[in-house]
Design an enzyme around this catalytic site. Structure first.
Site, PDB file in Angstrom:
ATOM      1  N   CYS A 147      57.180  78.205  40.518  1.00  9.10           N
ATOM      2  CA  CYS A 147      58.007  76.936  40.069  1.00  9.10           C
ATOM      3  C   CYS A 147      59.108  77.531  39.331  1.00  9.10           C
ATOM      4  O   CYS A 147      60.253  76.854  39.491  1.00  9.10           O
ATOM      5  CB  CYS A 147      57.145  76.476  38.873  1.00  9.10           C
ATOM      6  SG  CYS A 147      55.419  76.105  39.277  1.00  9.10           S
ATOM      7  N   HIS A 169      62.883  76.107  38.954  1.00 10.60           N
ATOM      8  CA  HIS A 169      63.136  75.218  37.759  1.00 10.60           C
ATOM      9  C   HIS A 169      63.495  76.349  36.461  1.00 10.60           C
ATOM     10  O   HIS A 169      63.876  75.703  35.428  1.00 10.60           O
ATOM     11  CB  HIS A 169      61.868  74.462  37.184  1.00 10.60           C
ATOM     12  CG  HIS A 169      61.514  73.194  38.308  1.00 10.60           C
ATOM     13  ND1 HIS A 169      62.418  72.188  38.416  1.00 10.60           N
ATOM     14  CD2 HIS A 169      60.539  72.990  39.112  1.00 10.60           C
ATOM     15  CE1 HIS A 169      61.960  71.544  39.226  1.00 10.60           C
ATOM     16  NE2 HIS A 169      60.809  71.940  39.622  1.00 10.60           N
ATOM     17  N   ARG A 199      52.980  65.029  40.964  1.00  9.42           N
ATOM     18  CA  ARG A 199      54.227  65.716  41.295  1.00  9.42           C
ATOM     19  C   ARG A 199      54.196  67.124  41.649  1.00  9.42           C
ATOM     20  O   ARG A 199      54.860  67.788  42.259  1.00  9.42           O
ATOM     21  CB  ARG A 199      55.161  65.381  39.928  1.00  9.42           C
ATOM     22  CG  ARG A 199      56.432  66.058  40.293  1.00  9.42           C
ATOM     23  CD  ARG A 199      57.586  65.518  40.923  1.00  9.42           C
ATOM     24  NE  ARG A 199      58.139  66.463  41.800  1.00  9.42           N
ATOM     25  CZ  ARG A 199      59.162  66.172  42.580  1.00  9.42           C
ATOM     26  NH1 ARG A 199      59.776  64.998  42.504  1.00  9.42           N
ATOM     27  NH2 ARG A 199      59.503  67.368  43.482  1.00  9.42           N
ATOM     28  N   CYS A 245      55.542  69.501  44.685  1.00 11.81           N
ATOM     29  CA  CYS A 245      56.323  70.537  44.425  1.00 11.81           C
ATOM     30  C   CYS A 245      55.820  71.783  45.260  1.00 11.81           C
ATOM     31  O   CYS A 245      56.281  72.464  45.773  1.00 11.81           O
ATOM     32  CB  CYS A 245      56.736  70.866  43.146  1.00 11.81           C
ATOM     33  SG  CYS A 245      57.949  69.875  42.394  1.00 11.81           S
TER      34      CYS A 245
END
Lengths: 126, 301
Positions: free
Chosen positions: B215, B219, B258, B262
């Site tokens: 992640c 991000h 969501r 991802c």
């Protein structure tokens, strides 16, 4: 003396040839190593076990599952060649995902941002 | 009810539309990210110091986006993407999630099997700010969705499917009533709460899938940058606005939906909505977002 020795020798040679022939036919006809269905089944089972391990490790990959689904589908439809190819693909992908799981066991912590050297915000803990 | 959002302006840059990322580009970026991962942002942290983690994340985004107040990340990419932000604010004039809120309100006020209603569990419904939290007795993270189904079973009703439309509507109504509440997840201190928090933190930072992304690869390392034509949001604002109406979904959907998307993007098998993995991840991300206001439901591409 000589002629009886020769006879025994020929008998032994004949017996050996027979045994060898039997073994050879057993290997070529009955051994799972050469039976496409058994080979495919073996490969599919192995892929399935490995994939489950990757799920358990929370590191399952989408393409591994896709290949596994194709392999089991082909096996059920009797297409042993495709079953074998896809099962081997699934196994390869799953082995890579398990290798990833192993690396990440420690690697993730190094990746997490470190706190700034001078912290301006006061700590929330009493 | 007025569903409009308050427009606010920060320092902004341009961005075109969004397209579905292609495998090859991801692979190329995976290599870049791998190199980035080994060159920057290193130094092991003691396992489980949530306050330090939160400070580190805030400091990182402050440095990355010096012109944007940390709280502005509640708007996701629209905090730093001027063109996209303008389009987004236009959409907010007639928000497509409005119907979901109305339907959620109706469901909220519908009697459950034993004649009780959601208000017996959630009072006036403005409760989103209380979730998620770590329940010491059950030794697990309780999210709003889990609490909605707990409420139903307490009143002899069937649980709702976590991937179904109904629970997203009830949650949308509750999110709407809870707007502007400030996220304030209690610091995990017990060993069990810390374990759940660290599990979420580990998930967030672990590379997954065939494309080998965490992640944080997208991000944190790539936040504010473009992945193909999509600009990448900062994780600080990831939990503020759910359920969100995604134009791609043509419906409101949950944060966990969501997450799953991802995961799939990097060819990792997703987890079920409300699985312990995703609840722990939500717990970690929400703790990190402490201090930000809730602003759900929202519109996203």
């Amino acid at each position: 003396m000589n002629s009886s020795n020769n006879k025994i020798g020929s008998a032994i040679a004949l017996a050996l040839m027979l045994i060898a022939g039997l073994l050879l036919s057993a290997c070529t006809k009955q051994s799972p190593n050469h039976d496409p269905a058994a080979l495919a089944k073996n490969a599919v089972d192995q892929a399935q076990t490995k994939y489950q391990a990757s799920e358990q490790a929370a590191y399952a990959w989408v393409p591994a599952k896709v290949a596994l689904t194709l392999a089991t589908g082909a096996f059920e439809a009797g297409d042993m060649e495709t079953a074998l190819i896809e099962a081997e693909r699934a196994t390869m992908l799953t082995e890579a995902s398990l290798a990833q799981a192993k690396v990440e066991q420690n690697a993730w912590l190094e990746r997490f941002p470190k706190p700034p050297a001078s912290t301006t915000e006061t700590r929330e803990k009493p | 009810m007025s569903f409009k959002k308050e427009p606010c302006n920060y320092s902004l840059t341009n961005s075109p539309g969004i397209s579905i990322p292609a495998l090859m580009n991801y692979l190329a970026i995976a290599c870049v990210v791998t190199i980035l991962g080994y060159t920057g942002l290193q130094s092991p942290l003691a396992y489980g110091d949530p306050t330090a983690d939160r400070q580190a994340m805030r400091a990182l985004y402050q440095k990355r986006f010096p012109d944007i107040p940390v709280e502005a990340h509640k708007d996701g990419v629209y905090a730093f993407d001027q063109d996209a932000r303008e389009q987004w604010l236009e959409l907010e004039d007639f928000p497509p999630y409005e119907i979901a809120i109305d339907e959620g309100e109706e469901l909220f006020n519908t009697a459950l099997a034993d004649g009780a209603s959601y208000s017996d569990c959630f009072g006036d419904g403005a409760v989103k700010g209380q979730y998620p939290y770590f329940d010491e007795n059950r030794s697990e993270v309780i999210t709003l969705e889990l609490a909605i189904n707990d409420c139903r079973s307490q009143h002899d009703d069937q649980p709702l499917a976590y991937n179904g439309p109904e629970i997203a509507r009830v949650a949308a109504y509750i999110a709407f009533l809870s707007r502007d509440q400030i996220i304030a997840v209690a610091e995990p201190t017990s060993p069990a709460a810390l374990a759940a928090y660290n599990d979420g933190k580990r998930f967030y930072s672990s590379r997954k899938g065939q494309l080998n992304f965490a992640c944080s690869s997208c991000h944190v390392q790539l936040a504010g940058k473009r992945l193909r034509s999509e600009r990448l949001s900062a994780s600080l604002g990831h939990v503020t606005h759910w359920p969100a109406y995604r134009l791609k979904w043509q419906d409101v959907g949950s944060l966990h939906r969501r997450f799953a998307r991802c995961n799939q993007q990097v060819r990792a098998e997703p987890f079920a909505q409300q699985s312990p993995e995703y609840r722990n991840l939500e717990y970690f991300l929400t703790y990190i977002a402490n201090g930000l206001p809730l602003n759900g439901p929202a519109i996203r591409k």
